[in-house]
Design a protein around this motif. Structure first.
Motif, PDB file in Angstrom:
ATOM      1  N   ASN A 147      15.973 -11.324 -32.258  1.00 38.33           N
ATOM      2  CA  ASN A 147      17.120 -11.787 -31.601  1.00 38.33           C
ATOM      3  C   ASN A 147      18.525 -11.347 -32.460  1.00 38.33           C
ATOM      4  O   ASN A 147      18.604 -11.498 -33.486  1.00 38.33           O
ATOM      5  N   ASP A 148      19.364 -10.882 -31.748  1.00 41.94           N
ATOM      6  CA  ASP A 148      20.513 -10.331 -32.295  1.00 41.94           C
ATOM      7  C   ASP A 148      20.413  -8.958 -32.958  1.00 41.94           C
ATOM      8  O   ASP A 148      21.381  -8.546 -33.772  1.00 41.94           O
ATOM      9  N   LYS A 149      19.334  -8.666 -32.919  1.00 35.94           N
ATOM     10  CA  LYS A 149      19.076  -7.230 -33.694  1.00 35.94           C
ATOM     11  C   LYS A 149      19.058  -6.187 -32.499  1.00 35.94           C
ATOM     12  O   LYS A 149      18.744  -6.441 -31.316  1.00 35.94           O
ATOM     13  N   LYS A 150      19.091  -4.978 -33.021  1.00 32.57           N
ATOM     14  CA  LYS A 150      19.262  -3.932 -32.087  1.00 32.57           C
ATOM     15  C   LYS A 150      17.656  -3.188 -32.040  1.00 32.57           C
ATOM     16  O   LYS A 150      17.142  -2.598 -32.962  1.00 32.57           O
ATOM     17  N   LEU A 151      16.993  -3.032 -30.770  1.00 37.20           N
ATOM     18  CA  LEU A 151      15.859  -2.357 -30.791  1.00 37.20           C
ATOM     19  C   LEU A 151      15.644  -1.222 -29.935  1.00 37.20           C
ATOM     20  O   LEU A 151      16.351  -1.150 -28.880  1.00 37.20           O
ATOM     21  N   CYS A 152      15.179  -0.279 -30.350  1.00 37.98           N
ATOM     22  CA  CYS A 152      15.021   1.144 -29.813  1.00 37.98           C
ATOM     23  C   CYS A 152      13.721   1.276 -29.130  1.00 37.98           C
ATOM     24  O   CYS A 152      12.690   1.163 -29.647  1.00 37.98           O
ATOM     25  N   SER A 153      13.712   1.785 -28.135  1.00 34.96           N
ATOM     26  CA  SER A 153      12.791   2.415 -27.281  1.00 34.96           C
ATOM     27  C   SER A 153      13.149   3.454 -26.320  1.00 34.96           C
ATOM     28  O   SER A 153      14.500   3.954 -26.344  1.00 34.96           O
ATOM     29  N   VAL A 154      12.316   4.188 -25.594  1.00 39.13           N
ATOM     30  CA  VAL A 154      12.634   5.423 -24.931  1.00 39.13           C
ATOM     31  C   VAL A 154      12.987   5.037 -23.490  1.00 39.13           C
ATOM     32  O   VAL A 154      12.295   4.195 -22.894  1.00 39.13           O
ATOM     33  N   THR A 155      13.688   5.663 -22.803  1.00 39.57           N
ATOM     34  CA  THR A 155      13.996   5.760 -21.540  1.00 39.57           C
ATOM     35  C   THR A 155      12.546   5.688 -20.751  1.00 39.57           C
ATOM     36  O   THR A 155      12.173   6.747 -20.748  1.00 39.57           O
ATOM     37  N   GLY A 156      12.298   4.848 -19.548  1.00 38.90           N
ATOM     38  CA  GLY A 156      11.284   4.811 -19.017  1.00 38.90           C
ATOM     39  C   GLY A 156       9.987   4.041 -19.459  1.00 38.90           C
ATOM     40  O   GLY A 156       8.839   3.920 -18.888  1.00 38.90           O
ATOM     41  N   SER A 157      10.044   3.731 -20.664  1.00 38.40           N
ATOM     42  CA  SER A 157       9.104   3.031 -21.387  1.00 38.40           C
ATOM     43  C   SER A 157       9.427   1.460 -21.016  1.00 38.40           C
ATOM     44  O   SER A 157      10.539   0.975 -21.027  1.00 38.40           O
ATOM     45  N   THR A 158       8.309   0.681 -21.028  1.00 41.24           N
ATOM     46  CA  THR A 158       8.308  -0.692 -20.719  1.00 41.24           C
ATOM     47  C   THR A 158       8.313  -1.524 -22.120  1.00 41.24           C
ATOM     48  O   THR A 158       8.675  -2.766 -22.192  1.00 41.24           O
ATOM     49  N   SER A 159       8.093  -0.883 -23.269  1.00 37.72           N
ATOM     50  CA  SER A 159       8.143  -1.530 -24.596  1.00 37.72           C
ATOM     51  C   SER A 159       9.112  -2.390 -24.823  1.00 37.72           C
ATOM     52  O   SER A 159       8.945  -3.752 -25.213  1.00 37.72           O
ATOM     53  N   ALA A 160      10.401  -2.013 -24.941  1.00 37.88           N
ATOM     54  CA  ALA A 160      11.517  -2.752 -25.288  1.00 37.88           C
ATOM     55  C   ALA A 160      11.763  -3.930 -24.431  1.00 37.88           C
ATOM     56  O   ALA A 160      12.053  -4.984 -25.055  1.00 37.88           O
ATOM     57  N   GLN A 161      11.710  -3.830 -23.392  1.00 34.06           N
ATOM     58  CA  GLN A 161      12.035  -5.033 -22.159  1.00 34.06           C
ATOM     59  C   GLN A 161      10.588  -6.030 -22.475  1.00 34.06           C
ATOM     60  O   GLN A 161      11.172  -7.234 -22.393  1.00 34.06           O
ATOM     61  N   ASN A 162       9.648  -5.726 -22.648  1.00 30.55           N
ATOM     62  CA  ASN A 162       8.513  -6.559 -22.912  1.00 30.55           C
ATOM     63  C   ASN A 162       8.846  -7.629 -24.054  1.00 30.55           C
ATOM     64  O   ASN A 162       8.766  -8.821 -24.008  1.00 30.55           O
ATOM     65  N   VAL A 163       9.454  -7.074 -25.193  1.00 33.44           N
ATOM     66  CA  VAL A 163       9.880  -7.728 -26.510  1.00 33.44           C
ATOM     67  C   VAL A 163      11.002  -8.707 -25.925  1.00 33.44           C
ATOM     68  O   VAL A 163      11.127  -9.936 -26.261  1.00 33.44           O
ATOM     69  N   LYS A 164      12.046  -8.218 -25.346  1.00 31.14           N
ATOM     70  CA  LYS A 164      13.033  -8.996 -24.680  1.00 31.14           C
ATOM     71  C   LYS A 164      12.739 -10.092 -23.916  1.00 31.14           C
ATOM     72  O   LYS A 164      13.054 -11.236 -24.031  1.00 31.14           O
ATOM     73  N   ASN A 165      11.691  -9.773 -22.960  1.00 32.38           N
ATOM     74  CA  ASN A 165      11.305 -10.900 -22.020  1.00 32.38           C
ATOM     75  C   ASN A 165      10.484 -11.943 -22.574  1.00 32.38           C
ATOM     76  O   ASN A 165      10.558 -13.093 -22.389  1.00 32.38           O
ATOM     77  N   ASP A 166       9.578 -11.355 -23.604  1.00 32.41           N
ATOM     78  CA  ASP A 166       8.515 -12.553 -24.014  1.00 32.41           C
ATOM     79  C   ASP A 166       8.837 -13.012 -25.379  1.00 32.41           C
ATOM     80  O   ASP A 166       8.154 -14.057 -25.790  1.00 32.41           O
ATOM     81  N   PHE A 167       9.467 -12.334 -26.247  1.00 31.48           N
ATOM     82  CA  PHE A 167       9.648 -12.915 -27.743  1.00 31.48           C
ATOM     83  C   PHE A 167      11.228 -13.029 -28.098  1.00 31.48           C
ATOM     84  O   PHE A 167      11.457 -14.022 -28.992  1.00 31.48           O
ATOM     85  N   ALA A 168      12.024 -12.140 -27.639  1.00 32.18           N
ATOM     86  CA  ALA A 168      13.265 -12.124 -28.376  1.00 32.18           C
ATOM     87  C   ALA A 168      14.523 -11.863 -27.301  1.00 32.18           C
ATOM     88  O   ALA A 168      14.825 -10.877 -26.982  1.00 32.18           O
ATOM     89  N   PRO A 169      14.831 -12.750 -26.533  1.00 28.93           N
ATOM     90  CA  PRO A 169      15.841 -12.823 -25.276  1.00 28.93           C
ATOM     91  C   PRO A 169      17.142 -12.265 -25.598  1.00 28.93           C
ATOM     92  O   PRO A 169      17.838 -11.709 -24.765  1.00 28.93           O
ATOM     93  N   LYS A 170      17.331 -12.187 -27.287  1.00 24.01           N
ATOM     94  CA  LYS A 170      18.853 -12.011 -27.477  1.00 24.01           C
ATOM     95  C   LYS A 170      18.712 -10.544 -27.974  1.00 24.01           C
ATOM     96  O   LYS A 170      19.622 -10.417 -28.655  1.00 24.01           O
ATOM     97  N   ALA A 171      17.677  -9.842 -27.954  1.00 21.85           N
ATOM     98  CA  ALA A 171      17.479  -8.518 -28.738  1.00 21.85           C
ATOM     99  C   ALA A 171      18.575  -7.626 -28.114  1.00 21.85           C
ATOM    100  O   ALA A 171      18.564  -7.565 -26.477  1.00 21.85           O
ATOM    101  N   GLN A 172      18.990  -6.720 -28.705  1.00 19.05           N
ATOM    102  CA  GLN A 172      20.047  -5.804 -28.149  1.00 19.05           C
ATOM    103  C   GLN A 172      19.257  -4.556 -27.898  1.00 19.05           C
ATOM    104  O   GLN A 172      18.843  -3.958 -28.829  1.00 19.05           O
ATOM    105  N   LEU A 173      19.085  -4.180 -26.396  1.00 22.66           N
ATOM    106  CA  LEU A 173      18.174  -2.969 -26.356  1.00 22.66           C
ATOM    107  C   LEU A 173      18.884  -1.641 -26.403  1.00 22.66           C
ATOM    108  O   LEU A 173      20.216  -1.547 -25.737  1.00 22.66           O
ATOM    109  N   SER A 174      18.642  -0.943 -26.907  1.00 18.53           N
ATOM    110  CA  SER A 174      19.012   0.656 -27.235  1.00 18.53           C
ATOM    111  C   SER A 174      17.899   1.734 -26.799  1.00 18.53           C
ATOM    112  O   SER A 174      17.169   2.130 -27.307  1.00 18.53           O
ATOM    113  N   ASN A 175      18.297   2.298 -25.569  1.00 23.98           N
ATOM    114  CA  ASN A 175      17.138   3.451 -25.126  1.00 23.98           C
ATOM    115  C   ASN A 175      17.571   4.895 -25.544  1.00 23.98           C
ATOM    116  O   ASN A 175      18.824   4.952 -25.705  1.00 23.98           O
ATOM    117  N   ARG A 176      16.457   5.568 -25.929  1.00 23.26           N
ATOM    118  CA  ARG A 176      17.122   6.827 -26.083  1.00 23.26           C
ATOM    119  C   ARG A 176      15.914   7.690 -25.227  1.00 23.26           C
ATOM    120  O   ARG A 176      15.167   7.361 -24.948  1.00 23.26           O
TER     121      ARG A 176
END
Length: 280
Positions: A147-176
């Motif tokens: 939460n309130d941290k920057k989380l990276c994953s790749v465009t087209g992957s579901t991983s980062a969104q899974n974390v945001k949805n299920d564990f850390a709604p305030k996570a800042q997603l950064s796709n590469r």
């Protein structure tokens, strides 16, 4: 009158030749559309930037996905020199299959209900788990710490969104565009964590230039059943690939590929999954 008969006959022969060519010409196809090799080529999609799984090197291509799909291709009738490797990034996998750019995709391709609407899958051939990669001195140990941290994953992957949805709604997603870009961002402090499957993260962490700099959080945030992607509706190919995977497990080739590719990273893999059965 005689000339007319000869011309008609010639036209008939010519038409017959065209028909035969259309039906039985080059059966290899650009993507390896024939059911066996026989001198043709098969196009297979892999990742180019995932150590231990799918990596392009000056010497060629290596990794667990590469070894698995090379074995499968041989069972389909294609020798290694008949394989044409195609880079397929996460966001392009479904399109590459639907367009017919490739025949198979083995690129850390997790089987999901959403993806099964667009492509068919053989397998699974590996059970991985979503995890986090952080700097060695990071205090992030749980997904909720993002939460309130920057989380990276790749465009087209579901991983980062899974974390945001299920564990850390305030996570800042950064796709590469690729995991290598995420790793650079993590190293430079532009993001706080990289998330994807533990098998992928272990491969990166084990690279010489990164040893000691990163660590796995050791979380099992999801079950990722890796499958081989096939064009939607091509059930014949799915069946053949499944039979090849079953043979790879039974003759020991699967375990050998695991040890060769993941052993150096001390990755604790799950046993070979049963083909056709997903772990939920």
């Amino acid at each position: 009158m005689k000339l007319r008969k000869v011309t008609a006959a010639s036209a008939a022969v010519f038409a017959l030749a065209l028909t035969a060519t259309a039906c039985g010409g080059d059966d290899s196809g650009d993507n390896g559309s024939s059911s066996s090799g026989g001198g043709g080529k098969i196009k297979i999609g892999i990742k180019y930037d995932q150590p231990g799984l799918g990596l392009k090197t000056p010497q060629g291509y290596e990794g667990f996905d590469v070894d698995v799909v090379t074995y499968v291709a041989k069972e389909l009738g294609y020798e290694p020199d008949q394989i044409e490797w195609v880079e397929t990034k996460s966001a392009e996998r479904e399109n590459a299959l639907s367009r017919g750019d490739v025949k198979l995709i083995a690129a850390t391709y997790s089987i999901t209900d959403e993806r099964k609407q667009k492509v068919d899958f053989a397998g699974p051939y590996l059970l991985a788990h979503q995890d986090l990669l952080v700097k060695a001195d990071s205090d992030i140990s749980e997904a909720t710490d993002l939460n309130d941290k920057k989380l990276c994953s790749v465009t087209g992957s579901t991983s980062a969104q899974n974390v945001k949805n299920d564990f850390a709604p305030k996570a800042q997603l950064s796709n590469r565009g690729g995991y290598s870009e995420c790793l650079s961002a993590l190293q430079n402090g532009q993001v706080d964590a990289l998330t994807t499957d533990d098998s992928i993260l272990a491969g990166y962490a084990a690279q010489d230039q990164y040893k000691g700099k990163f660590k796995l959080a050791g979380l099992k945030l999801s079950n990722e059943n890796y499958g081989i992607g096939v064009k939607k509706g091509d059930t014949e190919t799915v069946d053949k690939v499944n039979k090849a995977l079953e043979k790879m497990v039974s003759d020991g080739s699967w375990e050998k590929a695991v040890e060769e590719n993941f052993g150096p990273a001390n990755y604790k893999n799950e046993p070979a999954p049963k083909i056709g059965q997903l772990v939920q």
